[in-house]
Design a protein around this motif. Structure first.
Motif, PDB file in Angstrom:
ATOM      1  N   TYR A   1      96.425  62.998  75.174  1.00  0.00           N
ATOM      2  CA  TYR A   1      95.842  62.659  73.543  1.00  0.00           C
ATOM      3  C   TYR A   1      95.200  63.832  73.167  1.00  0.00           C
ATOM      4  O   TYR A   1      94.870  64.578  73.666  1.00  0.00           O
ATOM      5  CB  TYR A   1      94.118  62.283  75.268  1.00  0.00           C
ATOM      6  N   LEU A   2      95.230  63.646  71.833  1.00  0.00           N
ATOM      7  CA  LEU A   2      95.437  64.420  71.007  1.00  0.00           C
ATOM      8  C   LEU A   2      96.660  65.547  70.970  1.00  0.00           C
ATOM      9  O   LEU A   2      95.446  66.266  70.034  1.00  0.00           O
ATOM     10  CB  LEU A   2      93.178  64.755  70.032  1.00  0.00           C
ATOM     11  N   ASN A   3      97.391  65.327  71.272  1.00  0.00           N
ATOM     12  CA  ASN A   3      98.459  66.247  71.687  1.00  0.00           C
ATOM     13  C   ASN A   3      97.696  67.282  72.875  1.00  0.00           C
ATOM     14  O   ASN A   3      98.753  68.175  72.482  1.00  0.00           O
ATOM     15  CB  ASN A   3      99.228  66.772  70.772  1.00  0.00           C
ATOM     16  N   LYS A   4      96.913  66.768  73.524  1.00  0.00           N
ATOM     17  CA  LYS A   4      96.231  67.501  74.377  1.00  0.00           C
ATOM     18  C   LYS A   4      96.437  67.750  75.875  1.00  0.00           C
ATOM     19  O   LYS A   4      96.770  66.472  76.446  1.00  0.00           O
ATOM     20  CB  LYS A   4      95.060  68.649  74.566  1.00  0.00           C
ATOM     21  N   PRO A   5      96.665  68.887  76.841  1.00  0.00           N
ATOM     22  CA  PRO A   5      97.120  68.075  78.309  1.00  0.00           C
ATOM     23  C   PRO A   5      96.399  67.105  78.249  1.00  0.00           C
ATOM     24  O   PRO A   5      94.792  67.158  78.481  1.00  0.00           O
ATOM     25  CB  PRO A   5      96.897  69.563  79.280  1.00  0.00           C
ATOM     26  N   THR A   6      96.549  65.867  79.230  1.00  0.00           N
ATOM     27  CA  THR A   6      96.042  65.205  79.728  1.00  0.00           C
ATOM     28  C   THR A   6      96.092  64.447  81.228  1.00  0.00           C
ATOM     29  O   THR A   6      97.093  64.331  81.027  1.00  0.00           O
ATOM     30  CB  THR A   6      95.967  63.704  78.568  1.00  0.00           C
ATOM     31  N   VAL A   7      94.467  64.059  82.099  1.00  0.00           N
ATOM     32  CA  VAL A   7      95.170  63.523  82.695  1.00  0.00           C
ATOM     33  C   VAL A   7      94.324  61.681  83.063  1.00  0.00           C
ATOM     34  O   VAL A   7      93.414  61.788  82.582  1.00  0.00           O
ATOM     35  CB  VAL A   7      94.679  64.121  84.403  1.00  0.00           C
ATOM     36  N   VAL A   8      95.758  61.060  83.141  1.00  0.00           N
ATOM     37  CA  VAL A   8      94.760  59.552  82.617  1.00  0.00           C
ATOM     38  C   VAL A   8      94.661  59.244  84.929  1.00  0.00           C
ATOM     39  O   VAL A   8      95.559  59.674  85.108  1.00  0.00           O
ATOM     40  CB  VAL A   8      96.482  59.031  82.881  1.00  0.00           C
TER      41      VAL A   8
END
Lengths: 597, 183
Positions: free
Chosen positions: A366-373
């Motif tokens: 998300y927004l090119n940041k590390p993201t956990v879904v």
């Protein structure tokens, strides 16, 4: 510049990544957006107008014209059909005097088909101006339309409340929970904030380790180890990270998240806080499908309670430096947004097209940041794991699949609803549990899963054997398998984002072949083509939707080949059934010729 | 042993694929050593006079005559090959497939820039000698069984040559990157 567009854009801080919300709000007022609005929005947000238009046109609830006073979206999922959708659709057309896909001439009603709305346990169901109308009968259709014509509001027609929290002031919905079986994890006794109180005594790494030790796997269907995902995310470079919760349960046949979101949203938000703390996230986002819009105010009120209690906000949960909040991002009707990278794109205000991978969302999200879904159910499980320990959790389930699973069981069963089971239950036991007899087939994991027959009912529900995201559609002896397969294939045609050519075209070609066989015009070659071309779908598409879109065709041919063979012409290998007379009909008529072809 | 017999035709195509066949340059001398031609624009034989081994089809089917010719080819050729984009997928002519045929005819004969004022009697071509336009353009395999497909617009001469030689000799078809790249 219209003041509506202006004020809406200002409400969202002129932030282009909030385009979904901006369009949602403006559409609620106008019913339909056109070039004028696209340009206005684009100018304000620094986008091009096609960027606005392509987001608008991508989503079902945006692109359908809802300028009527009453906009009726009738579910067209398989179980809806099984429960008599056809008669309901006819009744709607007759009493409103309009066809599906259009608005009545008096401007009062619009009729739309829509993919599974998460009400498979109470079909046929429709959404009218955002309100869910479950268990619709033809009598009810006539009554609704009559009353609407007499000027009644949609809210006036809510004539009963479903059980549990569906009765609460902020929901007031006719939806019933049908929570048929509570288990040891998700729907066990729950004392809010027990885990949150523990959090300040734990380091984020300790939380991750505990989740890792529990062997918890993602509950969306793919089963990726949750602890490992969190670990990968924290090890990706960058200070800012995000946690997204996937409440876009669009797989036809699944509705477990609906019950969680209604009955125990505190548990989910607690899970989002635990997850957010573990990966040191800046913000948590609950991506909620538009079909569940009726829960939004209720959920937002609970988030406010959390803020007041200090569980969210600056130094959340009393942890110095943990500044974390949660917001709700509404979807707008797109199955593919359940795919994690599509969900991220959508949360950024774009078309929900899956991204190429790598990089994975844990690296660039998300927004090119590390993201956990994470799935709703996964995050709920986390809370209990931290509360009661990894060993407690691991003791349940099978060797490779720990814990419990929520099944959404629907179709030809006596007790459709949500059942929390320990992993490792056999399909036979499951059918007995839900009160299903004379079962021909079970669709395990929704259309993207497997259609199995009686010879596989001994198999067990777990990642070692029959993996599932929880959707279980039971198909009785009296049903025709090809009708099932065709409904699912139509679904994938509707929901394909169109990015990969094989998914865009082959789904249609497969459906046409199926129709040819259903019409009794199929030959052996058609059956061979279905298998051969279906296999290509697995290899030639980017995301899970395209890769699994041929599963209904492939698994049904594998397990129910005779249902196909009885419908194809015997002793004929090849015949396209091209009809020259039909093909020249229109042009002959137009130029005034009536020849023999 | 007598030479294998080849037939070719251009249906709803632009003859570009046939030009590509001619693009085999001096190998045309080898070609006539290798095969005989029957019905084909190459030798101007109008009707089949014998059963053929290989039929090369350019173009899809946009009218009733295309359909008759294609079916005739299927009847008279042991192996049918769809040559080029139009035969395989309908190609450029299939751009009209999303437009109702009535609108296409209206635009072409009644409303087009060159016909609007030139057709005061609003005549639509309907002489019974003329083939009848189909509701849309069909790729060949939606009408008859097609055995092989040679992609390209047009397929490169080398691809057509390699395929023909492979069919005639029974050797494996050579498909180096150069012959199937399209740019």
């Amino acid at each position: 510049m219209s003041s509506l567009v202006q004020s809406t854009i200002e409400k969202y801080g002129k932030d282009a990544t909030r385009l979904m919300d901006i369009i949602t709000d403006i559409k609620k007022e106008l019913g339909v957006l056109g070039k004028g609005e696209f340009t206005e929005i684009a100018d304000q947000l620094g986008l091009s107008s096609v960027e606005v238009e392509q987001t608008y046109s991508f989503y079902h609830f945006f692109s359908t014209d809802s300028r009527a006073k009453y906009n009726i979206y009738l579910n067209d999922s398989l179980v809806s059909e099984m429960m008599g959708r056809h008669e309901i659709a006819e009744a709607f057309e007759k009493s409103t005097g309009t066809k599906f896909g259009s608005i009545s001439s008096d401007g009062l009603f619009s009729l739309h088909n829509t993919s599974c709305i998460g009400m498979n346990d109470q079909e046929p169901a429709a959404i009218i101006n955002g309100t869910i109308f479950p268990r619709i009968t033809t009598y009810r259709v006539r009554e609704l339309i009559q009353q609407f014509r007499a000027g009644k509001e949609v809210e006036d027609m809510v004539n009963s409340f479903g059980g549990g929290k569906n009765q609460s002031d902020l929901i007031k919905s006719m939806v019933t929970n049908n929570l048929n079986r509570r288990g040891a994890v998700i729907f066990s006794n729950y004392e809010p904030a027990t885990t949150l109180n523990k959090l300040k005594d734990l380091k984020p790494e300790q939380v991750i380790d505990e989740v890792k030790n529990s062997n918890l796997r993602g509950r969306g269907g793919a089963g990726f180890p949750t602890g490992l995902k969190w670990d990968f995310c924290t090890k990706s470079p960058g200070e800012v990270r995000y946690l997204l919760c996937n409440a876009d349960e669009g797989e036809p046949g699944t509705f477990k998240d609906r019950v969680i979101l209604t009955e125990i949203p505190h548990l989910l938000f607690e899970g989002m806080i635990v997850g957010g703390y573990a990966i040191s996230a800046k913000e948590g986002i609950l991506y909620l499908r538009m079909e569940y819009d009726y829960l939004k105010d209720y959920l937002n009120a609970i988030l406010d309670d959390f803020r007041k209690a200090g569980w969210l906000g600056k130094n959340a949960c009393g942890i110095e430096g943990f500044n974390y909040d949660i917001r709700i991002q509404m979807g707008a009707g797109a199955y593919v947004c359940g795919e994690e990278s599509a969900l991220i794109e959508s949360s950024e205000g774009k078309r929900g097209e899956p991204r190429n991978r790598p990089p994975f969302p844990v690296q660039v999200g998300y927004l090119n940041k590390p993201t956990v879904v994470n799935n709703v159910e996964t995050l709920c499980s986390v809370v209990k794991i931290i509360e009661k320990g990894a060993d407690w959790y691991k003791a349940m389930g099978t060797k490779e699949t720990a814990g419990t699973k929520l099944l959404s069981i629907s179709g030809d069963v006596k007790y459709p609803g949500v059942f929390e089971i320990e992993w490792g239950m056999s399909i036979d036991e499951m059918l007995e549990m839900a009160g299903a007899t004379n079962v021909k087939a079970v669709q395990v994991g929704g259309p993207s899963g497997r259609l199995i027959g009686q010879n596989e009912f001994h198999r067990t529900i777990c990642y070692e054997d029959l993996p599932t995201g929880g959707a279980m559609i039971v198909i009785g002896e009296h049903r025709k398998i090809l009708d099932v397969v065709k409904n699912f294939t139509d679904f994938f045609i509707e929901e394909s984002c169109g990015s990969c050519a094989p998914c865009r075209y082959l789904t249609v070609i497969l459906r046409n072949k199926l129709q040819k066989i259903i019409d009794g015009k199929g030959v052996t070659k058609d059956l061979d083509d279905l298998v051969m071309w279906g296999e290509q779908m697995k290899k030639a598409n980017r995301c899970g939707l395209g890769q699994t879109a041929a599963n209904p065709v492939l698994t049904s041919i594998e397990n129910f080949r005779s249902e196909y063979e009885t419908r194809i012409e015997k002793g004929k290998d090849f015949d396209t059934k091209f009809d020259l007379n039909k093909a020249i009909q229109n042009s002959s008529r137009y130029v005034g010729r009536f020849p023999q072809a | 042993m007598s030479k294998p017999i080849v037939a070719t035709t251009s249906l709803a195509g632009c003859f570009g694929c046939h030009m590509s066949i001619l693009d085999i340059d001096e190998r045309i001398l080898q070609l006539i050593e290798l095969v005989d031609f029957n019905k084909s624009p190459v030798d101007d034989i109008k009707e089949f006079t014998t059963m053929c081994d290989i039929g090369l089809i350019e173009g899809g089917c946009c009218n009733s005559e295309n359909v008759h010719v294609l079916k005739d080819f299927r009847k008279n050729c042991k192996i049918l090959v769809s040559v080029g984009e139009c035969a395989i997928m309908g190609g450029l002519p299939a751009l009209r497939n999303n437009i109702p045929i009535e609108e296409c005819l209206h635009e072409a004969y009644l409303n087009g820039p060159s016909t609007k004022d030139a057709n005061p009697d609003k005549i639509l071509p309907n002489n019974e000698e003329l083939p009848i336009i189909l509701d849309k353009v069909y790729p060949c395999h939606e009408i008859v069984k097609i055995d092989y497909y040679l992609p390209g617009c047009p397929p490169r001469a080398d691809l057509i040559w390699n395929a023909l030689v492979a069919l005639v000799t029974g050797d494996e078809l050579k498909l180096p990157y150069e012959v199937v790249k399209f740019d």
